[in-house]
Design a protein around this motif. Structure first.
Motif, mmCIF file in Angstrom:
data_model
loop_
_atom_site.group_PDB
_atom_site.id
_atom_site.type_symbol
_atom_site.label_atom_id
_atom_site.label_comp_id
_atom_site.label_asym_id
_atom_site.label_seq_id
_atom_site.Cartn_x
_atom_site.Cartn_y
_atom_site.Cartn_z
ATOM 1 N N ASP A 195 0.836 -1.199 0.000
ATOM 2 C CA ASP A 195 0.000 0.000 0.000
ATOM 3 C C ASP A 195 0.874 1.254 0.000
ATOM 4 O O ASP A 195 0.614 2.221 -0.731
ATOM 5 N N ALA A 196 1.942 1.212 0.799
ATOM 6 C CA ALA A 196 2.844 2.366 0.870
ATOM 7 C C ALA A 196 3.562 2.603 -0.452
ATOM 8 O O ALA A 196 3.701 3.754 -0.903
ATOM 9 N N LEU A 197 4.033 1.519 -1.097
ATOM 10 C CA LEU A 197 4.713 1.673 -2.383
ATOM 11 C C LEU A 197 3.768 2.228 -3.433
ATOM 12 O O LEU A 197 4.164 3.042 -4.274
ATOM 13 N N HIS A 198 2.521 1.803 -3.380
ATOM 14 C CA HIS A 198 1.534 2.369 -4.295
ATOM 15 C C HIS A 198 1.375 3.856 -4.032
ATOM 16 O O HIS A 198 1.284 4.666 -4.960
ATOM 17 N N ASN A 199 1.354 4.241 -2.761
ATOM 18 C CA ASN A 199 1.251 5.662 -2.431
ATOM 19 C C ASN A 199 2.481 6.439 -2.891
ATOM 20 O O ASN A 199 2.367 7.587 -3.329
ATOM 21 N N VAL A 200 3.672 5.813 -2.776
ATOM 22 C CA VAL A 200 4.881 6.474 -3.280
ATOM 23 C C VAL A 200 4.773 6.691 -4.787
ATOM 24 O O VAL A 200 5.108 7.767 -5.312
ATOM 25 N N GLY A 201 4.295 5.655 -5.494
ATOM 26 C CA GLY A 201 4.083 5.810 -6.933
ATOM 27 C C GLY A 201 3.089 6.906 -7.246
ATOM 28 O O GLY A 201 3.264 7.668 -8.202
ATOM 29 N N ASP A 202 2.058 7.003 -6.422
ATOM 30 C CA ASP A 202 1.069 8.060 -6.631
ATOM 31 C C ASP A 202 1.642 9.439 -6.374
ATOM 32 O O ASP A 202 1.302 10.409 -7.060
ATOM 33 N N VAL A 203 2.515 9.545 -5.358
ATOM 34 C CA VAL A 203 3.160 10.840 -5.096
ATOM 35 C C VAL A 203 3.973 11.268 -6.314
ATOM 36 O O VAL A 203 3.912 12.418 -6.758
ATOM 37 N N MET A 204 4.739 10.328 -6.872
ATOM 38 C CA MET A 204 5.527 10.648 -8.074
ATOM 39 C C MET A 204 4.601 10.997 -9.234
ATOM 40 O O MET A 204 4.854 11.932 -9.995
ATOM 41 N N GLY A 205 3.514 10.228 -9.371
ATOM 42 C CA GLY A 205 2.554 10.518 -10.432
ATOM 43 C C GLY A 205 1.871 11.861 -10.245
ATOM 44 O O GLY A 205 1.641 12.597 -11.200
ATOM 45 N N LEU A 206 1.542 12.181 -8.998
ATOM 46 C CA LEU A 206 0.916 13.472 -8.711
ATOM 47 C C LEU A 206 1.866 14.628 -9.011
ATOM 48 O O LEU A 206 1.447 15.676 -9.499
ATOM 49 N N LEU A 207 3.151 14.422 -8.706
ATOM 50 C CA LEU A 207 4.132 15.456 -9.046
ATOM 51 C C LEU A 207 4.207 15.647 -10.560
ATOM 52 O O LEU A 207 4.292 16.784 -11.046
ATOM 53 N N LEU A 208 4.176 14.527 -11.294
ATOM 54 C CA LEU A 208 4.149 14.624 -12.757
ATOM 55 C C LEU A 208 2.888 15.355 -13.223
ATOM 56 O O LEU A 208 2.939 16.223 -14.102
ATOM 57 N N GLY A 209 1.745 14.976 -12.635
ATOM 58 C CA GLY A 209 0.491 15.614 -13.009
ATOM 59 C C GLY A 209 0.468 17.087 -12.681
ATOM 60 O O GLY A 209 -0.050 17.910 -13.448
ATOM 61 N N TRP A 210 1.019 17.434 -11.538
ATOM 62 C CA TRP A 210 1.092 18.830 -11.106
ATOM 63 C C TRP A 210 1.924 19.636 -12.097
ATOM 64 O O TRP A 210 1.540 20.725 -12.538
ATOM 65 N N GLY A 211 3.102 19.082 -12.459
ATOM 66 C CA GLY A 211 3.944 19.773 -13.430
ATOM 67 C C GLY A 211 3.272 19.895 -14.785
ATOM 68 O O GLY A 211 3.337 20.947 -15.430
ATOM 69 N N ALA A 212 2.591 18.817 -15.208
ATOM 70 C CA ALA A 212 1.903 18.854 -16.500
ATOM 71 C C ALA A 212 0.754 19.850 -16.487
ATOM 72 O O ALA A 212 0.495 20.539 -17.481
ATOM 73 N N GLU A 213 0.046 19.937 -15.359
ATOM 74 C CA GLU A 213 -1.058 20.892 -15.235
ATOM 75 C C GLU A 213 -0.553 22.323 -15.424
ATOM 76 O O GLU A 213 -1.180 23.144 -16.096
ATOM 77 N N SER A 214 0.621 22.620 -14.845
ATOM 78 C CA SER A 214 1.209 23.960 -14.998
ATOM 79 C C SER A 214 1.686 24.182 -16.425
ATOM 80 O O SER A 214 1.469 25.250 -17.009
ATOM 81 N N LEU A 215 2.353 23.157 -17.002
ATOM 82 C CA LEU A 215 2.869 23.280 -18.359
ATOM 83 C C LEU A 215 1.743 23.463 -19.371
ATOM 84 O O LEU A 215 1.878 24.212 -20.353
ATOM 85 N N SER A 216 0.607 22.802 -19.116
ATOM 86 C CA SER A 216 -0.502 22.875 -20.065
ATOM 87 C C SER A 216 -1.096 24.273 -20.168
ATOM 88 O O SER A 216 -1.805 24.582 -21.123
ATOM 89 N N GLN A 217 -0.817 25.133 -19.182
ATOM 90 C CA GLN A 217 -1.369 26.492 -19.198
ATOM 91 C C GLN A 217 -0.507 27.485 -19.969
ATOM 92 O O GLN A 217 -0.904 28.632 -20.163
ATOM 93 N N LYS A 218 0.681 27.042 -20.384
ATOM 94 C CA LYS A 218 1.532 27.937 -21.154
ATOM 95 C C LYS A 218 0.904 28.195 -22.525
ATOM 96 O O LYS A 218 0.335 27.287 -23.134
ATOM 97 N N PRO A 219 0.990 29.413 -23.021
ATOM 98 C CA PRO A 219 0.353 29.735 -24.305
ATOM 99 C C PRO A 219 1.056 29.057 -25.480
ATOM 100 O O PRO A 219 2.218 28.639 -25.375
ATOM 101 N N ALA A 220 0.332 28.930 -26.579
ATOM 102 C CA ALA A 220 0.917 28.378 -27.808
ATOM 103 C C ALA A 220 2.144 29.187 -28.198
ATOM 104 O O ALA A 220 2.168 30.415 -28.074
ATOM 105 N N LYS A 221 3.173 28.485 -28.672
ATOM 106 C CA LYS A 221 4.443 29.162 -28.928
ATOM 107 C C LYS A 221 5.195 28.445 -30.043
ATOM 108 O O LYS A 221 5.354 27.223 -30.004
ATOM 109 N N GLY A 222 5.623 29.203 -31.041
ATOM 110 C CA GLY A 222 6.459 28.653 -32.100
ATOM 111 C C GLY A 222 5.806 27.476 -32.796
ATOM 112 O O GLY A 222 4.679 27.555 -33.272
ATOM 113 N N ARG A 223 6.522 26.348 -32.839
ATOM 114 C CA ARG A 223 6.012 25.162 -33.498
ATOM 115 C C ARG A 223 4.953 24.424 -32.676
ATOM 116 O O ARG A 223 4.306 23.511 -33.175
ATOM 117 N N PHE A 224 4.794 24.797 -31.405
ATOM 118 C CA PHE A 224 3.761 24.190 -30.563
ATOM 119 C C PHE A 224 2.481 25.005 -30.726
ATOM 120 O O PHE A 224 2.064 25.749 -29.841
#
Length: 294
Positions: free
Chosen positions: A43-72
Motif C-alpha cells: 500500500d505504501a509503495l503504491h502511495n509512493v508511486g502516486d506521489v511521483m505521479g501526482l508530481l508529474l500531473g502537477w507539473g503537467a497541469e502547470s505546463l498545459s497552461q503555457k500559451p501556444a508558442k512557435g512550433r507548438f
C-alpha cells in the motif's frame, strides 16, 4: 475567469495531495517494516508511486497552461496525457514489486503485529478519501485529474483491504492472510495501471474523448439548415478538458449568403457538446477537397 479558477483549484488539489500522501507513505513504510506487513508495504509503495505521479500531473497541469508558442501551435495541453501515461508505468512497476514480494512471503509468512498495521491502514483510507475529494466530482473530462482521482480512490480501497486483513490476522493469527492481501493489492493496482495506460495511449492516438458521442455530433451537423453533406469529421483531445473538431460541410449553392450564420450555429452547438475549438470548411456540392484522411 472560471477557466483560471478551475486550474487554480487543480494546482491546490495536487499540492495538498502530494503533501498528505508523502507523509502517509513514510508512515506506512515505517510501520510495515517494523511490524512485518507486506500488504501495508505494498500500500505504501503504491502511495509512493502516486506521489511521483501526482508530481508529474502537477507539473503537467502547470505546463498545459503555457500559451501556444512557435512550433507548438496547440500549446502544451497534451503534457497532461503524457503525465498520465508515465503515471501508469510507475503504477505497473510498483504492482510488479508488490506481487513478487508477496509470492516470496508465501513460502515463509511472517508474524504480523496487527493493530499498528490496522491503524496505519486506517490512516491511509482516510487520507486517500480526503485527497480524492480535493479533486471534486467533475474530473471525468480531464485525463490528468481523472488519473489522480482514480488512483486515490483505488488507494482507499487498498487501504480498506489491508485494514480488514490486519484485523482478521490479529483475531485469527493466520500468517498467510497478509501475503495473500499483498498479492491482491498488487494485482488490483496493476489492473488500474493497465486501464490508465490504455486510456492515455488512446488519447495520444487522437481517440474521440469518451464523453463525446461522434454519431450525435455527425447527426447534429447533418441536421443544420442548408447542409447537404458532412465529411472529414475529426474530433480529438488537445489536453485537459479541451476538445478540437475539424469538419467539411457541403451546403446548397443558393444558400452561400447564410454562411456566417451557419458557422456561428456550428460553433454554438459544438460548444454545448464540450467542443471548444472548431475548424469548419464550407464547400459547394460535389466540390473536390483533395486527398485527405477520411
Amino acid at each position: 475567469m472560471e477557466h483560471h479558477h478551475h486550474h487554480g483549484h487543480n494546482r491546490q488539489a495536487f499540492r495538498l495531495t502530494v503533501v498528505l500522501n508523502a507523509c502517509l507513505s513514510g508512515l506506512q513504510i515505517a510501520v510495515g517494516i517494523a511490524f512485518g506487513s507486506i500488504a501495508l508495504i505494498g500500500d505504501a509503495l503504491h502511495n509512493v508511486g502516486d506521489v511521483m505521479g501526482l508530481l508529474l500531473g502537477w507539473g503537467a497541469e502547470s505546463l498545459s497552461q503555457k500559451p501556444a508558442k512557435g512550433r507548438f501551435s496547440y500549446g502544451f495541453g497534451r503534457s497532461t496525457q503524457l503525465a498520465a501515461v508515465a503515471n501508469a508505468v510507475l503504477i505497473l512497476m510498483a504492482s510488479a514489486v508488490v506481487c513478487v514480494e508477496s509470492l516470496q512471503r508465501f513460502r515463509q509468512p511472517e508474524l504480523v503485529v496487527a493493530w499498528p498495521v490496522a491503524i496505519a491502514a486506517g490512516a491511509g483510507l482516510v487520507v486517500n478519501l480526503v485527497s480524492a475529494r480535493l479533486f471534486g466530482s467533475d474530473h471525468h473530462g480531464d485525463l490528468n485529474r481523472r488519473a489522480a482521482a482514480l488512483h486515490l480512490l483505488g488507494d482507499a480501497a487498498v487501504s480498506a483491504a489491508v485494514l480488514l486483513s490486519a484485523v482478521v490476522a490479529g483475531i485469527t493469527g493466520w500468517r498467510w492472510i497478509d501475503p495473500l492481501t499483498g498479492l491482491g493489492v498488487g494485482l488490483s493496482v496493476g489492473w488500474l495501471g493497465i486501464m490508465l495506460l490504455r486510456d492515455g495511449l488512446a488519447e495520444l492516438m487522437d481517440e474521440v474523448p469518451h464523453r463525446i458521442d461522434p454519431a450525435a455530433v455527425l447527426a447534429d451537423l447533418q441536421a443544420m439548415p442548408g447542409v447537404q453533406g458532412v465529411h472529414h469529421l475529426h474530433i480529438w483531445s488537445i489536453g485537459g478538458t479541451r476538445v478540437a473538431l475539424t469538419v467539411h460541410l457541403q451546403r446548397a449553392t443558393d444558400l452561400s449568403h447564410l454562411d456566417p450564420k451557419l458557422l456561428s450555429e456550428v460553433r454554438q452547438v459544438m460548444h454545448q457538446k464540450g467542443i471548444v475549438h472548431c475548424t469548419v470548411q464550407l464547400e459547394e456540392p460535389g466540390e473536390d477537397c483533395g486527398e485527405m484522411l477520411s
